[in-house]
Design an enzyme around this catalytic site. Structure first.
Site, PDB file in Angstrom:
ATOM      1  N   ASP A 218       0.831  -1.207   0.000  1.00  0.00           N
ATOM      2  CA  ASP A 218       0.000   0.000   0.000  1.00  0.00           C
ATOM      3  C   ASP A 218       0.864   1.255   0.000  1.00  0.00           C
ATOM      4  OD1 ASP A 218      -2.762   1.229   0.510  1.00  0.00           O
ATOM      5  OD2 ASP A 218      -1.524   2.166   2.059  1.00  0.00           O
TER       6      ASP A 218
ATOM      7  N   TYR B 100       2.426   9.926   0.023  1.00  0.00           N
ATOM      8  CA  TYR B 100       3.517   9.405   0.875  1.00  0.00           C
ATOM      9  C   TYR B 100       4.891   9.775   0.316  1.00  0.00           C
ATOM     10  CZ  TYR B 100      -0.202   6.316   2.715  1.00  0.00           C
ATOM     11  OH  TYR B 100      -1.357   5.811   3.249  1.00  0.00           O
TER      12      TYR B 100
ATOM     13  N   LYS C 260      -2.899   5.851  -4.370  1.00  0.00           N
ATOM     14  CA  LYS C 260      -4.088   6.672  -4.104  1.00  0.00           C
ATOM     15  C   LYS C 260      -3.928   8.072  -4.689  1.00  0.00           C
ATOM     16  CE  LYS C 260      -4.109   4.546   0.534  1.00  0.00           C
ATOM     17  NZ  LYS C 260      -2.715   4.481   0.937  1.00  0.00           N
TER      18      LYS C 260
ATOM     19  N   HIS D 229      -8.059   8.830  -2.055  1.00  0.00           N
ATOM     20  CA  HIS D 229      -7.428   8.771  -0.725  1.00  0.00           C
ATOM     21  C   HIS D 229      -8.348   9.286   0.388  1.00  0.00           C
ATOM     22  CE1 HIS D 229      -3.154   8.920   1.196  1.00  0.00           C
ATOM     23  NE2 HIS D 229      -4.051   8.605   2.090  1.00  0.00           N
TER      24      HIS D 229
END
Ligand code: NAD
Length: 272
Positions: A42, A47, A72, A105
């Protein structure tokens, strides 16, 4: 939702990567996770580590087709065209030809969610994404989305641990055949010293981390714990050879204060 449904689409556990940084270090952690047996990785554009995740997947000894890579689209990229562009960027950054799972997200307005969802449906039709889903969607977000969607989300990735566990969204997802992925399934460590957890772990001869992850599985959810340590990666995936009894599940109910680690999705915290 049955384990059978889980097994058909996604593995029973995934590897979370939030906080992993540096392309080489992220790639090394992802290769270690794949070596430990994780087949669902994931990540998210937000990120900032899709390059390392992609490199880890591409350079692992396991064929690309056996690893599910999930990313996402962030709220600033919601809307039809912006989501298509964000996806292209994620693909380019990761160096992958396709993503297995692509999620919205966080929800924003109904219109933005619906427009992004149409973009995800197009990406799936084009074959550059195998499955599409959402994250942090409440029941009302899902109701609005399903009213205009051609495809239902395969997953809803939500905050999910014994301290914060929302029965209404769990029931809704089960009734609409949407799998739940549990984010922060270890509650980022805050529950480790809690008395009922320590006691249940001692009864089972397991670590508190393993009990928390097994708790997610017992609830029908797919936990995606994060760790940099290969030893903990192995510990966290070793949860399919024991079960929690009804008494042990009930004992953990006292931890359910409702406190969240992240923002309330109903507040549209990240939206413009
Ligand atoms: P987590 O609950 O997985 O906890 C991670 C912490 O627990 C880390 O500090 C790690 O070192 C520690 N840990 C891991 N294994 C352990 C073990 N066996 N024993 C003791 N400590 C251990 O928290 P998280 O990273 O916030 O959540 C997991 C993943 O969920 C993220 O990495 C990310 O992929 C995803 N996530 C998604 C959203 C979203 O909005 N969709 C939000 C947060 C997280």
């Amino acid at each position: 939702m049955s384990t059978r449904q889980n097994e058909q689409l996604l593995p029973g556990i995934g590897y979370g990567t939030y906080g992993l940084s540096g392309t080489d270090a992220t790639a090394e952690a992802v290769r270690a996770a794949i070596d430990a047996g994780y087949r669902l990785i994931d990540t998210a554009a937000n990120y900032g580590n899709e390059a390392g995740v992609g490199e880890g997947v591409r350079t692992s000894t396991v064929p690309r087709s056996e690893v599910i890579v999930s990313s996402k689209v962030w709220p600033s990229d919601l809307g039809y065209d912006a989501t298509l562009r964000a996806f292209e960027q994620s693909l380019a950054t990761s160096g992958l030809d396709y993503l297995d799972l692509y999620l919205i997200h966080w929800p924003c307005s109904e219109e933005e969610n619906a427009a992004s969802w149409r973009a995800l449906e197009r990406l799936k039709q084009e074959g550059v994404v195998r499955m599409i889903g959402v994250s942090n969607f409440t029941v009302s977000h899902l109701e609005a989305l399903l009213a205009t969607a051609n495809e239902r989300p395969v997953v809803n990735q939500i905050e999910f641990h014994p301290r914060h566990y929302d029965s209404s969204i769990v029931d809704y997802c089960r009734d609409h055949t949407i799998l739940i992925e549990a984010w922060s399934p270890l509650a980022q460590g805050v529950l480790f010293p809690a008395e009922p957890l320590v006691r249940v772990a001692a009864e089972l001869g397991r670590s508190p981390a393993q009990v928390l992850l097994r708790w997610s599985v017992e609830q029908g959810a797919i936990p995606i714990p994060k760790s940099r340590s290969p030893q903990r990666m192995a510990e966290n995936i070793s949860i399919f050879d024991f079960a929690l009894s009804d008494e042990q599940m009930n004992a953990l109910e006292v931890l359910r204060t409702g406190e969240r680690l992240g923002p309330d999705p109903a507040s549209h915290h990240f939206c413009a």
